[in-house]
Design a protein around this motif. Sequence first.
Motif, PDB file in Angstrom:
ATOM      1  N   ASP A 121       4.027   6.781  11.270  1.00 17.76           N
ATOM      2  CA  ASP A 121       4.778   8.025  11.174  1.00 17.76           C
ATOM      3  C   ASP A 121       5.629   7.938   9.900  1.00 17.76           C
ATOM      4  N   PRO A 122       6.049   9.062   9.347  1.00 21.33           N
ATOM      5  CA  PRO A 122       6.791   9.046   8.082  1.00 21.33           C
ATOM      6  C   PRO A 122       8.076   8.215   8.128  1.00 21.33           C
ATOM      7  N   GLU A 123       8.786   8.226   9.243  1.00 20.35           N
ATOM      8  CA  GLU A 123      10.033   7.463   9.354  1.00 20.35           C
ATOM      9  C   GLU A 123       9.757   5.954   9.251  1.00 20.35           C
ATOM     10  N   THR A 124       8.744   5.487   9.953  1.00 18.52           N
ATOM     11  CA  THR A 124       8.376   4.072   9.891  1.00 18.52           C
ATOM     12  C   THR A 124       7.922   3.704   8.486  1.00 18.52           C
ATOM     13  N   ALA A 125       7.150   4.570   7.852  1.00 17.05           N
ATOM     14  CA  ALA A 125       6.682   4.323   6.492  1.00 17.05           C
ATOM     15  C   ALA A 125       7.860   4.162   5.536  1.00 17.05           C
ATOM     16  N   THR A 126       8.855   5.015   5.669  1.00 16.03           N
ATOM     17  CA  THR A 126      10.033   4.933   4.812  1.00 16.03           C
ATOM     18  C   THR A 126      10.784   3.630   5.046  1.00 16.03           C
TER      19      THR A 126
ATOM     20  N   LEU B 224       9.634   0.764   6.223  1.00 16.48           N
ATOM     21  CA  LEU B 224       8.864  -0.361   5.692  1.00 16.48           C
ATOM     22  C   LEU B 224       8.928  -0.425   4.163  1.00 16.48           C
ATOM     23  N   THR B 225       8.911   0.709   3.519  1.00 10.79           N
ATOM     24  CA  THR B 225       8.975   0.748   2.064  1.00 10.79           C
ATOM     25  C   THR B 225      10.302   0.201   1.556  1.00 10.79           C
ATOM     26  N   GLU B 226      11.380   0.486   2.285  1.00 10.92           N
ATOM     27  CA  GLU B 226      12.715   0.100   1.846  1.00 10.92           C
ATOM     28  C   GLU B 226      13.113  -1.331   2.211  1.00 10.92           C
ATOM     29  N   MET B 227      12.377  -1.979   3.090  1.00  7.47           N
ATOM     30  CA  MET B 227      12.729  -3.332   3.510  1.00  7.47           C
ATOM     31  C   MET B 227      12.476  -4.338   2.386  1.00  7.47           C
ATOM     32  N   THR B 228      13.330  -5.355   2.326  1.00  7.40           N
ATOM     33  CA  THR B 228      13.143  -6.425   1.351  1.00  7.40           C
ATOM     34  C   THR B 228      12.129  -7.424   1.891  1.00  7.40           C
ATOM     35  N   THR B 229      11.642  -8.273   1.015  1.00  6.66           N
ATOM     36  CA  THR B 229      10.719  -9.331   1.432  1.00  6.66           C
ATOM     37  C   THR B 229      11.380 -10.233   2.468  1.00  6.66           C
ATOM     38  N   VAL B 230      12.643 -10.558   2.270  1.00  6.78           N
ATOM     39  CA  VAL B 230      13.364 -11.416   3.218  1.00  6.78           C
ATOM     40  C   VAL B 230      13.463 -10.744   4.589  1.00  6.78           C
TER      41      VAL B 230
ATOM     42  N   CYS C 203       0.826  -1.214   0.000  1.00  3.37           N
ATOM     43  CA  CYS C 203       0.000   0.000   0.000  1.00  3.37           C
ATOM     44  C   CYS C 203       0.856   1.259   0.000  1.00  3.37           C
ATOM     45  N   LEU C 204       1.951   1.243   0.759  1.00  4.45           N
ATOM     46  CA  LEU C 204       2.844   2.399   0.794  1.00  4.45           C
ATOM     47  C   LEU C 204       3.424   2.695  -0.582  1.00  4.45           C
ATOM     48  N   ARG C 205       3.713   1.663  -1.317  1.00  2.00           N
ATOM     49  CA  ARG C 205       4.314   1.842  -2.643  1.00  2.00           C
ATOM     50  C   ARG C 205       3.325   2.388  -3.661  1.00  2.00           C
TER      51      ARG C 205
END
Length: 108
Positions: free
Chosen positions: A40-45, A47-53, A25-27
């Motif tokens: 919060d924006p920091e958490t959103a960023t 989560l967006t950058e984390m890999t599936t693994v 959803c973030l993407r």
Amino acid sequence: MMENSIQVTDVQFLNLNYLTTIQACLRSERLATIYKFHLDPETATKLTEMTTVELQLLAANMPHESLFKPVDNLADLLDAPPALAMLLCAAGTCQPVNADQLLATSAG
């Protein structure tokens, strides 16, 4: 016959599904997702950058602890008529919006 599937707890399964849903959803709709999931924006960023693994490892290391808590007024929702549940849920989870955070979020 041995089963080849990996066994996960219900909590691990839910944590991973929740994390991957938020990330997807973030993407596609960053601002709406931040609001919808109370991020919060920091958490959103992050989560967006984390890999599936990375998401899988996080969920796997939480076999009995939910990463996501129920809304604060869950007891009231359970007692309310179904038609009022959404209204009560929205009223119970509203957080004050910081204009600076929203501006930073829309820029990120």
